[in-house]
Design an enzyme around this catalytic site. Structure first.
Site, short mmCIF file in Angstrom:
data_model
loop_
_atom_site.label_atom_id
_atom_site.label_comp_id
_atom_site.label_asym_id
_atom_site.label_seq_id
_atom_site.Cartn_x
_atom_site.Cartn_y
_atom_site.Cartn_z
N ASP A 97 0.83 -1.20 0.00
CA ASP A 97 0.00 0.00 0.00
C ASP A 97 0.87 1.26 0.00
O ASP A 97 1.84 1.35 0.76
CB ASP A 97 -0.87 -0.04 1.27
N GLU A 109 14.41 -15.38 -0.11
CA GLU A 109 14.87 -16.43 0.81
C GLU A 109 13.85 -17.56 0.91
O GLU A 109 14.18 -18.66 1.35
CB GLU A 109 15.03 -15.87 2.22
C1 GLC Z 1 -4.27 2.91 -0.67
C2 GLC Z 1 -5.49 2.04 -0.52
C3 GLC Z 1 -6.63 2.89 -0.09
C4 GLC Z 1 -6.29 3.53 1.23
C5 GLC Z 1 -4.98 4.29 1.16
C6 GLC Z 1 -4.47 4.62 2.51
O1 GLC Z 1 -4.41 3.85 -1.69
O2 GLC Z 1 -5.73 1.35 -1.71
O3 GLC Z 1 -7.83 2.16 0.01
O4 GLC Z 1 -7.31 4.41 1.60
O5 GLC Z 1 -3.98 3.53 0.53
O6 GLC Z 1 -3.98 3.47 3.15
#
Ligand code: GLC
Length: 504
Positions: free
Chosen positions: A198, A229
Site C-alpha cells: 500500500d 529467501e
Molecule cells: C491505498 C489504498 C486505499 C487507502 C490508502 C491509505 O491507496 O488502496 O484504500 O485508503 O492507501 O492506506
C-alpha cells in the site's frame, strides 16, 4: 522457475464485502474460505486480500493497529492460515496487503508517542514537528482532504498523508524498517505468496516532496532479498502512483518488487489512439527493466469500470456522482474493455464483482457511507463506498446470499439478475464471459504485435491469436471464426465490442 506471476490473473477480494459467515453484516475470512472453489472455477491464479488486520477501521482496515493480528471482525490468524492452506490445495496463491506507510493512531507506538510527549523516543518513529507560528510545518495536503498535519494539545503537529487516524511512519528510523522486515517474515512463514504494498511510493519523505523519493527503492531491495529467501517465488506488488511509467518501472527493477499497478491504463480514455498508446508505452516501460506489464480496470478505490467507462470518454475518472447512466451500455463497454485487457501480455488484476458486471452503486445514502474520504473531503471526491457494496451470490433480495445477516452497505434491490447463481452456466452472462476468457487466456503467449485496422478499431496478435476491439461508433466487417466475443457479433463487429479469434 515457473515465474508464475508474469502472466497471472490476480483477483482482489475485499474481505468486508466478499462473504459473511457469522451474520454480523461484514464479510470475514471463514466466509472467503467457503467461496474459494468459486474462484478456482472462475480460473484466476491468485487472490489478493485487502487488509484484514487488527484495526479500528477508520479507513476500512488500511489503518492497522497490529500487523500480526487478524481483526476479530474478520477472524483469527488460525483462520488466515486455514484460508491459505485451502487456497493452496485448490491451486490458488494468496497475496496479502501490507500497509507500511502509516499505522493506525491506535497502534501501540503512536499511543506511546502521544503519551510520552515532545522529544520522546516514540515520537521519532513518526513525523512530529513544531509548526510555523499557528500554521502546520508545511503545506502538504491529506489525500482525503484538508491539511496533512494535525496539531496536538502540546503544540506539536504530526503528519498523516491520509486520515488523522493514519499517522505516517518515519522510515528513517531503524525500528520501523526492522519491524516491517519482521512482519514480512511473519506472513511468509504462515505461507502467503506475496504482498501488495500500500502507498509504496510514500514511505520516504523528502524535504519538499512526500512521494516517489529515490530512497524508497532501498527498502524494496531489502524486501526482495527476504522474499527470495523463501521457496515458491513470493512476490511484491507496488501500489505506486508515480508521475511517469518510467518512474513506476523503477519499483520493478530486477532486484526490487515484481509488479506495479498500472493506474495509467486504468485511467485511459476509451479511445483507440489513447488505448494503443498506453498499452504500447506500458509494455515498453516494463520491458526496459525486465518486468511484466500489468493491467487493471477496477479496484476498491475507484468507481467500477462499467460505470466509469460510460463517462470517461473525456478523460475524467468519473462515476462518482448520482447522475443517471445507461447500465446496459456501460456493461457492453466494460465487457469489451475486459476482453481487451485479458488478451494483453503480462498480469491482470480483477476486482471482486466485475465478473458479475456489477455497476457502481451511486445512490447510497450518506448515512451509510463509511469512506473517510467522503466524510473529510471538501469537494466531491472520495465516493469509494459505491464499489464496496457486498457481493450478491444468490437469491432474489438482499443480502443475496452474502451472509446470514444484513450487509454493512445496503445492496440495491435490483441485483437479483446479477447474482452468481443467476449467471452461473448461463450463456452470454458476464460470469460466463469471464470464465471462458480466463480459460482461453491460458493458451496465450508471446509478444503483442499491432495489426492494421480501420480508424477507431484496435487489432493485435500474439502468435496465432488475435484480439480486435471496436472503440468507434460504426460497425466494421470481420471475417474468420470468432473464439469469443464480448457481445453478440455476426459478420460485423459492432461498436464497443471485442472479439478474440484465431489467425490462420
Ligand atoms: C491505498 C489504498 C486505499 C487507502 C490508502 C491509505 O491507496 O488502496 O484504500 O485508503 O492507501 O492506506
Amino acid at each position: 522457475m515457473s515465474q508464475w506471476w508474469r502472466d497471472a490473473v490476480i483477483y482482489q477480494v475485499y474481505p468486508r464485502s466478499f462473504a459473511d459467515s457469522d451474520g454480523d453484516g461484514v464479510g470475514d475470512l471463514p466466509g472467503i474460505r467457503t467461496r474459494l472453489p468459486y474462484l478456482r472455477d472462475l480460473g484466476v491464479d491468485a487472490v489478493w486480500l485487502s487488509p484484514f488486520f487488527l484495526s479500528p477501521q477508520a479507513d476500512a482496515g488500511y489503518d492497522v493497529t497490529d500487523y500480526r493480528v487478524v481483526d476479530p471482525m474478520f477472524g483469527t490468524v488460525a483462520d488466515a492460515e486455514a484460508l491459505i492452506g485451502d487456497a493452496h490445495d485448490l491451486g490458488l496463491r494468496v497475496i496479502v496487503d501490507l500497509v507500511p506507510n502509516h499505522s493506525s493512531s491506535e497502534h501501540d507506538w503512536f499511543r506511546r508517542a502521544l503519551a510520552d510527549g515532545p522529544g520522546s523516543a516514540f515520537r521519532k518513529r513518526y513525523h512530529f514537528r513544531r509548526g510555523v507560528g499557528d500554521r502546520p510545518p508545511n503545506d502538504w495536503q491529506s489525500l482525503f482532504g484538508g491539511p496533512a498535519w494535525t496539531r496536538l494539545a502540546d503544540g506539536e503537529w504530526y503528519l498523516h498523508l491520509f486520515a488523522p487516524e493514519q499517522p505516517d511512519f518515519n522510515w528513517d528510523h531503524p525500528a520501523v524498517a526492522d519491524e516491517f522486515r519482521s512482519v514480512l517474515r511473519f506472513w511468509l512463514d504462515l505461507g502467503v505468496d506475496g504482498f501488495r504494498i500500500d502507498v509504496a511510493h510514500g514511505l520516504v519523505k523528502g524535504a519538499d516532496e512526500c512521494f516517489d523519493q529515490d530512497g524508497v527503492h532501498d527498502i524494496y531491495r531489502q524486501w526482495r532479498r527476504i522474499l527470495d529467501e523463501y521457496p515458491g517465488e513470493r512476490i511484491g506488488v507496488a501500489e505506486a502512483w508515480a508521475p511517469t511509467l518510467d518512474r513506476v518501472a523503477n519499483y520493478v527493477r530486477p532486484d526490487e518488487l515484481h509488479q506495479a499497478f498500472n493506474f495509467r491504463y486504468l485511467a485511459a480514455d476509451w479511445e483507440a489512439g489513447t488505448q494503443r498508446q498506453v498499452i504500447s508505452e506500458s509494455i515498453a516501460a516494463m520491458a526496459a527493466v525486465g518486468a511484466p506489464p500489468t493491467w487493471v480496470l477496477s479496484s476498491h478505490d475507484v468507481p467500477r469500470h462499467q460505470t466509469r467507462l460510460m463517462r470517461a470518454v473525456t478523460g475524467e475518472v468519473a462515476g462518482r456522482r448520482a447522475e443517471p447512466v445507461d447500465p446496459a451500455a456501460g456493461l457492453r463497454r466494460a465487457r469489451a474493455a475486459t476482453l481487451l485487457m485479458l488478451a494483453l501480455p503480462g498480469s491482470a488484476y480483477l476486482y471482486q464483482g466485475e465478473e458479475l458486471g456489477l455497476p457502481e452503486v451511486l445512490d447510497l445514502p450518506d448515512s451509510a457511507r463509511q469512506d473517510p474520504a467522503f466524510h473529510r473531503a471538501t469537494g466531491q471526491d472520495g465516493y469509494r463506498d459505491g464499489c464496496r457494496v457486498p457481493l450478491p451470490w444468490s437469491g432474489d433480495a438482499p443480502p443475496y446470499g452474502f451472509g446470514p445477516g444484513d450487509s454493512w452497505l445496503p445492496q440495491p434491490p435490483d441485483w437479483a439478475g446479477l447474482t452468481v447463481a443467476a449467471q452461473e452456466g448461463v450463456p452470454g452472462s458476464t460470469l460466463s464471459l469471464y470464465r471462458r476468457a480466463l480459460s482461453v487466456r491460458r493458451a496465450l503467449s508471446g509478444d503483442l504485435a499491432w495489426l492494421d485496422s480501420p480508424p477507431g478499431v484496435l487489432a493485435f496478435r500474439r502468435g496465432d491469436f488475435a484480439c480486435i476491439v471496436n472503440l468507434g461508433v460504426t460497425s466494421v466487417p470481420i471475417d474468420g471464426s470468432v473464439l469469443l466475443a464480448s457481445s453478440p457479433v455476426d459478420d460485423v463487429l459492432p461498436p464497443d465490442t471485442t472479439i478474440w479469434r484465431t489467425l490462420r
